[in-house]
Design a protein around this motif. Sequence first.
Motif, mmCIF file in Angstrom:
data_model
loop_
_atom_site.group_PDB
_atom_site.id
_atom_site.type_symbol
_atom_site.label_atom_id
_atom_site.label_comp_id
_atom_site.label_asym_id
_atom_site.label_seq_id
_atom_site.Cartn_x
_atom_site.Cartn_y
_atom_site.Cartn_z
ATOM 1 N N LEU A 74 0.823 -1.204 0.000
ATOM 2 C CA LEU A 74 0.000 0.000 0.000
ATOM 3 C C LEU A 74 0.861 1.259 0.000
ATOM 4 C CD1 LEU A 74 -2.878 -0.869 2.508
ATOM 5 C CD2 LEU A 74 -3.097 -0.463 0.046
ATOM 6 N N ALA A 75 1.977 1.225 0.726
ATOM 7 C CA ALA A 75 2.849 2.391 0.799
ATOM 8 C C ALA A 75 3.452 2.736 -0.550
ATOM 9 C CB ALA A 75 3.971 2.139 1.808
ATOM 10 N N GLN A 76 3.443 1.792 -1.475
ATOM 11 C CA GLN A 76 3.997 2.037 -2.807
ATOM 12 C C GLN A 76 2.907 2.204 -3.863
ATOM 13 O OE1 GLN A 76 7.845 -0.211 -3.552
ATOM 14 N NE2 GLN A 76 6.992 -1.459 -1.914
ATOM 15 N N GLY A 77 1.694 2.474 -3.401
ATOM 16 C CA GLY A 77 0.621 2.791 -4.337
ATOM 17 C C GLY A 77 -0.186 1.619 -4.825
ATOM 18 N N ALA A 78 -0.040 0.462 -4.225
ATOM 19 C CA ALA A 78 -0.779 -0.709 -4.684
ATOM 20 C C ALA A 78 -2.250 -0.601 -4.299
ATOM 21 C CB ALA A 78 -0.176 -1.982 -4.097
ATOM 22 N N GLU A 79 -3.060 -1.390 -4.958
ATOM 23 C CA GLU A 79 -4.490 -1.482 -4.661
ATOM 24 C C GLU A 79 -4.789 -2.872 -4.128
ATOM 25 O OE1 GLU A 79 -8.421 -2.102 -7.317
ATOM 26 O OE2 GLU A 79 -7.380 -0.209 -7.688
ATOM 27 N N ILE A 80 -5.414 -2.937 -2.971
ATOM 28 C CA ILE A 80 -5.791 -4.209 -2.367
ATOM 29 C C ILE A 80 -7.308 -4.226 -2.234
ATOM 30 C CG2 ILE A 80 -5.595 -5.696 -0.339
ATOM 31 C CD1 ILE A 80 -2.845 -4.595 0.138
ATOM 32 N N THR A 81 -7.942 -5.179 -2.888
ATOM 33 C CA THR A 81 -9.390 -5.272 -2.898
ATOM 34 C C THR A 81 -9.840 -6.274 -1.842
ATOM 35 O OG1 THR A 81 -9.437 -4.777 -5.263
ATOM 36 C CG2 THR A 81 -11.428 -5.737 -4.302
ATOM 37 N N VAL A 82 -10.596 -5.780 -0.874
ATOM 38 C CA VAL A 82 -11.151 -6.629 0.181
ATOM 39 C C VAL A 82 -12.659 -6.700 -0.003
ATOM 40 C CG1 VAL A 82 -9.269 -6.113 1.776
ATOM 41 C CG2 VAL A 82 -11.264 -4.630 1.734
ATOM 42 N N ASP A 83 -13.337 -7.303 0.962
ATOM 43 C CA ASP A 83 -14.777 -7.483 0.817
ATOM 44 C C ASP A 83 -15.526 -6.159 0.714
ATOM 45 O OD1 ASP A 83 -14.366 -10.186 0.957
ATOM 46 O OD2 ASP A 83 -14.730 -10.316 3.115
ATOM 47 N N SER A 84 -15.012 -5.110 1.384
ATOM 48 C CA SER A 84 -15.695 -3.813 1.359
ATOM 49 C C SER A 84 -15.337 -2.971 0.144
ATOM 50 C CB SER A 84 -15.349 -3.026 2.627
ATOM 51 O OG SER A 84 -13.953 -2.813 2.720
ATOM 52 N N GLY A 85 -14.415 -3.457 -0.699
ATOM 53 C CA GLY A 85 -14.031 -2.713 -1.889
ATOM 54 C C GLY A 85 -12.533 -2.478 -1.949
ATOM 55 N N PRO A 86 -12.083 -1.723 -2.938
ATOM 56 C CA PRO A 86 -10.644 -1.489 -3.097
ATOM 57 C C PRO A 86 -10.102 -0.489 -2.080
ATOM 58 C CG PRO A 86 -11.841 -0.298 -4.787
ATOM 59 C CD PRO A 86 -12.863 -1.113 -4.029
ATOM 60 N N ILE A 87 -8.945 -0.797 -1.525
ATOM 61 C CA ILE A 87 -8.234 0.109 -0.624
ATOM 62 C C ILE A 87 -7.023 0.649 -1.375
ATOM 63 C CG2 ILE A 87 -6.942 0.319 1.521
ATOM 64 C CD1 ILE A 87 -8.641 -1.893 2.680
ATOM 65 N N VAL A 88 -7.024 1.953 -1.579
ATOM 66 C CA VAL A 88 -5.897 2.623 -2.258
ATOM 67 C C VAL A 88 -5.567 3.861 -1.432
ATOM 68 C CG1 VAL A 88 -5.003 3.549 -4.417
ATOM 69 C CG2 VAL A 88 -6.837 1.853 -4.473
ATOM 70 N N LEU A 89 -4.796 3.679 -0.400
ATOM 71 C CA LEU A 89 -4.409 4.797 0.464
ATOM 72 C C LEU A 89 -3.027 4.488 1.027
ATOM 73 C CD1 LEU A 89 -5.458 7.512 1.640
ATOM 74 C CD2 LEU A 89 -6.092 6.217 3.680
ATOM 75 N N ALA A 90 -2.031 5.181 0.509
ATOM 76 C CA ALA A 90 -0.652 4.915 0.908
ATOM 77 C C ALA A 90 -0.344 5.592 2.234
ATOM 78 C CB ALA A 90 0.316 5.419 -0.161
#
Length: 398
Positions: A74-90
């Motif tokens: 995440l700190a490098q700008g990745a997107e992680i999609t969990v059950d609640s939706g995509p998390i994109v916050l470094a």
Amino acid sequence: MVSLLARLPRWGPGGGTTARPLPRAGLALAGAGTVSAAGLLVLALAVGVVATLDPTGGQGAGGSLVLAGRLWLLAQGAEITVDSGPIVLAPLLLTLGIAWCLSGAARVVVRIAGVTGARDAAGMTGLLVAAHVVLTAVLALLLDGPGAEVGLLRALLGSALLAVAAAGWGAGRESGALDSGLDRLPPQTRPLLRAVLAGVLTALALCLAVVAIAVAADADGYAAVSGGLGGAGAGALGLLGLCVLLLPNAAGAVLGLAAGPGFAVGSGTFVSVHGVTLGSVPALPLLAALPDTQAVPLLAFASQAVPVLAGLAAGRTLARRLAPGDGGSVVAGLGGVLAGVLTGVGCGLLVWMAGGSLGDGALADVGAPAIATGVAIAAQAGIAGALAAAFTRWRTAS
């Protein structure tokens, strides 16, 4: 260890030994690998310490390592999609730490390899970037799975951009290529760059002060949120660590408030000097800094001075670092305008990196509008920078 391997001897003609430096690709892989391994280990240890305080037993060593890896991505700008939706916050403080480590690794590798000149420095930077991106891709593939899908493309692009900036800076400084390139530019370039850095750092420091005052003013709210999430000491310590990692993100939101456009925490919460809208927000103690009522707090109006103060710092720094033969107050004033505008560009870039999303729906938009914030700060800081630079230059010359 890299330095030791680089000095391993080899057998030469007649049974003698000569220095046998490692191939540059090997040095680059060792440098990038050391950064990733050390960073993940420190993060995993930190998460593990928090887990040991959990009375329920925590998530174990494997879970700590997985969480550390996801934070790293995440700190490098990745997107992680969990059950609640995509998390994109470094978490920008962690991003800064990775950049600092990559820059240091680049300097060590360049020193060991004896790299000099811009072309060799660029080649070594390319090797380091390639090694870091490959390691990030391996980590992303290992952590990708049901319930937490990793966006590989964003992970690769983000890690590449971060590595290019950080490793390029370190390699350029250590090889002398950066100084050589600046020497070919007009002599006012160095003072201008220092002025822009002073302006951005001043804005960031003032925004962090605003965050600190806002949290301190609602210390009871911070304690209530922190204590209400359970986990005893583990929950409080873990939330404190997360809040620290997100402090630059909070400063980026305050930049939006200071510039005028304001900032949002999802679709239901918006804060600006023109009005406050409050909705449901994540149970994060740092968000205790948000207003408690619909009334615009006095601190929000006080923050409007941040762009002007940043411009004043940039203009004064520029005028004080100009050489005696670089022109008078008029030239300094024009340079102050440019320094202020570039300060706005830098702040806009920071706001862009600080924003993101925490899922679908109500939390799909978190942060301040980057372009509007950058333009507003550039306009205000440009005027203030011109006045500060012209006045400082006039006083210096008189």
